[in-house]
Design a protein around this motif. Structure first.
Motif, PDB file in Angstrom:
ATOM      1  N   LEU A  72      -4.065   5.848  -9.968  1.00 20.60           N
ATOM      2  CA  LEU A  72      -5.206   6.646  -9.538  1.00 20.60           C
ATOM      3  C   LEU A  72      -5.017   7.161  -8.113  1.00 20.60           C
ATOM      4  O   LEU A  72      -5.376   8.295  -7.806  1.00 20.60           O
ATOM      5  CB  LEU A  72      -6.499   5.837  -9.659  1.00 20.60           C
ATOM      6  N   PHE A  85      -8.211  14.260 -18.124  1.00 21.84           N
ATOM      7  CA  PHE A  85      -8.656  12.925 -17.727  1.00 21.84           C
ATOM      8  C   PHE A  85      -8.206  12.616 -16.309  1.00 21.84           C
ATOM      9  O   PHE A  85      -8.973  12.078 -15.505  1.00 21.84           O
ATOM     10  CB  PHE A  85      -8.117  11.873 -18.699  1.00 21.84           C
ATOM     11  N   HIS A  94     -10.352  14.734 -13.839  1.00 17.66           N
ATOM     12  CA  HIS A  94     -11.731  14.240 -13.806  1.00 17.66           C
ATOM     13  C   HIS A  94     -11.813  12.900 -13.074  1.00 17.66           C
ATOM     14  O   HIS A  94     -12.709  12.685 -12.247  1.00 17.66           O
ATOM     15  CB  HIS A  94     -12.274  14.109 -15.227  1.00 17.66           C
ATOM     16  N   THR A  95     -10.892  12.005 -13.364  1.00 20.86           N
ATOM     17  CA  THR A  95     -10.901  10.677 -12.762  1.00 20.86           C
ATOM     18  C   THR A  95     -10.632  10.752 -11.262  1.00 20.86           C
ATOM     19  O   THR A  95     -11.303  10.088 -10.473  1.00 20.86           O
ATOM     20  CB  THR A  95      -9.857   9.780 -13.441  1.00 20.86           C
ATOM     21  N   VAL A 131     -13.055   2.497  -8.959  1.00 24.92           N
ATOM     22  CA  VAL A 131     -13.023   3.474 -10.050  1.00 24.92           C
ATOM     23  C   VAL A 131     -11.900   3.115 -11.024  1.00 24.92           C
ATOM     24  O   VAL A 131     -12.083   3.166 -12.238  1.00 24.92           O
ATOM     25  CB  VAL A 131     -12.849   4.908  -9.518  1.00 24.92           C
ATOM     26  N   GLU A 186     -13.016   0.268 -13.172  1.00 26.68           N
ATOM     27  CA  GLU A 186     -14.038   0.665 -14.141  1.00 26.68           C
ATOM     28  C   GLU A 186     -13.447   1.425 -15.328  1.00 26.68           C
ATOM     29  O   GLU A 186     -13.918   1.305 -16.450  1.00 26.68           O
ATOM     30  CB  GLU A 186     -15.093   1.539 -13.464  1.00 26.68           C
ATOM     31  N   LEU A 187     -12.408   2.226 -15.057  1.00 24.91           N
ATOM     32  CA  LEU A 187     -11.823   3.063 -16.108  1.00 24.91           C
ATOM     33  C   LEU A 187     -10.533   2.495 -16.693  1.00 24.91           C
ATOM     34  O   LEU A 187      -9.862   3.154 -17.470  1.00 24.91           O
ATOM     35  CB  LEU A 187     -11.581   4.467 -15.558  1.00 24.91           C
ATOM     36  N   ASP A 188     -10.185   1.290 -16.282  1.00 25.92           N
ATOM     37  CA  ASP A 188      -8.991   0.609 -16.782  1.00 25.92           C
ATOM     38  C   ASP A 188      -7.724   1.442 -16.547  1.00 25.92           C
ATOM     39  O   ASP A 188      -6.928   1.693 -17.451  1.00 25.92           O
ATOM     40  CB  ASP A 188      -9.138   0.266 -18.265  1.00 25.92           C
ATOM     41  N   VAL A 189      -7.581   1.873 -15.291  1.00 25.23           N
ATOM     42  CA  VAL A 189      -6.401   2.628 -14.865  1.00 25.23           C
ATOM     43  C   VAL A 189      -5.783   1.842 -13.713  1.00 25.23           C
ATOM     44  O   VAL A 189      -6.500   1.263 -12.897  1.00 25.23           O
ATOM     45  CB  VAL A 189      -6.804   4.047 -14.372  1.00 25.23           C
ATOM     46  N   TYR A 200      -2.069   9.571 -20.224  1.00 26.54           N
ATOM     47  CA  TYR A 200      -3.365  10.195 -20.022  1.00 26.54           C
ATOM     48  C   TYR A 200      -3.189  11.703 -20.045  1.00 26.54           C
ATOM     49  O   TYR A 200      -2.204  12.230 -19.523  1.00 26.54           O
ATOM     50  CB  TYR A 200      -3.945   9.781 -18.672  1.00 26.54           C
TER      51      TYR A 200
END
Length: 63
Positions: free
Chosen positions: A53, A24, A27-28, A42, A45-48, A20
């Protein structure tokens, strides 16, 4: 009696890591703690990965 075994061949299993960019990540991480959503939600939702995260959020909070 001893029997000689053939060595087990190793199967090559190459895993690719997601990469990444810095924007990104920032922001994430900000999205996770500014919206009040759970980090797990989160991340999903963002596939992390959730631990990834969590690490990003910790770094942003330190600054």
């Amino acid at each position: 009696m001893y029997t000689k075994h053939k060595p087990i061949e190793r199967m090559e299993c190459k895993t690719t890591r997601k990469q990444y960019d810095k924007e990104f990540k920032i922001h994430t991480a900000k999205l996770a703690f500014q919206t009040g959503k759970a980090v797990v939600q989160v991340a999903r939702e963002l596939d992390v990965a959730k631990q990834t995260l969590h690490n990003w959020v910790k770094k942003i909070k330190r600054k």
